[in-house]
Design an enzyme around this catalytic site. Structure first.
Site, PDB file in Angstrom:
ATOM      1  CB  SER A 124      -0.947  -0.069   1.152  1.00 34.41           C
ATOM      2  OG  SER A 124      -0.905   1.163   1.339  1.00 34.41           O
ATOM      3  CE1 TYR A 137      -3.470  -2.259   5.642  1.00 38.01           C
ATOM      4  CE2 TYR A 137      -3.060   0.109   4.564  1.00 38.01           C
ATOM      5  CZ  TYR A 137      -3.176  -0.982   4.008  1.00 38.01           C
ATOM      6  OH  TYR A 137      -3.417  -1.685   3.398  1.00 38.01           O
ATOM      7  CE  LYS A 141      -1.216  -3.666   3.741  1.00 33.75           C
ATOM      8  NZ  LYS A 141      -1.219  -4.737   2.720  1.00 33.75           N
ATOM      9  CB  THR A 172     -11.638  -2.432  -2.461  1.00 34.55           C
ATOM     10  OG1 THR A 172     -11.036  -1.771  -0.796  1.00 34.55           O
ATOM     11  CG2 THR A 172     -11.117  -2.531  -3.241  1.00 34.55           C
TER      12      THR A 172
END
Length: 232
Positions: A124, A137, A141, A172
């Site tokens: 990402s 997050y 990552k 998404t």
């Protein structure tokens, strides 16, 4: 030549789009995910597994002995300030986004080595820079990037290629849920389609074996990428 490719998170989003494209190319796809019903709709070999329980993965993939490519696409994302994120949030991110890919890679490396294959990590923009609310997050990552970089160096003697793809904002369910949790509007005009993101992964997989794409960064054309928007 027909390839055998395992795709995690194949039951929705980027993983589902990628699976459809690889099947159309004539590849044999092993679709891994938690939703057995959604996986069954893909019309390919499936593995039902829960990445939040990495200790169960060995049994789930024990029958795989040859793998031309392993695509780590699955992941989770929750946002919030560091001051409010509980231990459970941090543990979920590290388990699903880092530990599970590492364990799955370890288990399947013999199969990938046998094919002189390819491991692709779908990361990402958060794996390159972190903004407010994205700490858990982004940390996971960044760790996934480290895993990919180390694996690339270790597996070069075995002729195993390792690539990372960094998609920006993608249309998404995850993106919609994140926008909602942040109280921000979801603008479909400012995201790329899951198909476009999947096509970038397909491109990396199709680069001839004489070369390796180490890192590929892709972002929507109609937004200026920055630390708080480049999220898968």
């Amino acid at each position: 030549m027909t390839r055998t490719i395992l795709v995690t998170g194949a039951n929705r989003g980027i993983g589902r789009e990628l699976t459809h494209r690889l099947i159309a190319d004539g590849d044999t796809v092993i679709a891994l995910g938690r939703d057995a019903a959604a996986l069954a709709e893909l019309g390919c070999r499936t593995v039902v597994a829960d990445l939040s329980r990495p200790e169960t993965l060995a049994e789930a993939v024990s029958s795989i002995d040859h793998l031309d490519a392993l695509v780590h696409n699955a992941g989770i994302a929750e946002v919030g300030p560091v001051a409010e994120l509980g231990l459970d949030v941090w543990q979920r991110h590290m388990t699903v986004n880092v530990t599970a890919p590492a364990e799955l890679t370890r288990l399947l490396l013999p199969a990938v080595r046998a094919a002189r294959g390819h491991v692709v990590f779908v990361n990402s923009g958060a794996g390159l820079s972190a903004g407010a609310l994205w700490s858990a997050y982004a940390a996971s990552k960044h760790a996934l990037k480290a895993l990919a970089d180390a694996l690339r160096a270790e597996e070069k003697p075995n002729e195993v290629r390792v690539s990372t793809v960094y998609p920006g904002q993608v249309a998404t369910d995850m993106q919609r849920q994140l926008k909602k949790s942040m109280g921000a509007p979801y603008d479909p005009e400012k995201v790329m389609s899951a198909g476009t993101a999947a096509e970038s992964i397909r491109y990396v997989l199709n680069v001839p074996a004489e070369a390796t794409v180490h890192d590929l960064r892709i972002a929507p054309s109609n937004v200026v990428p920055h630390a708080t928007t480049m999220r898968r």
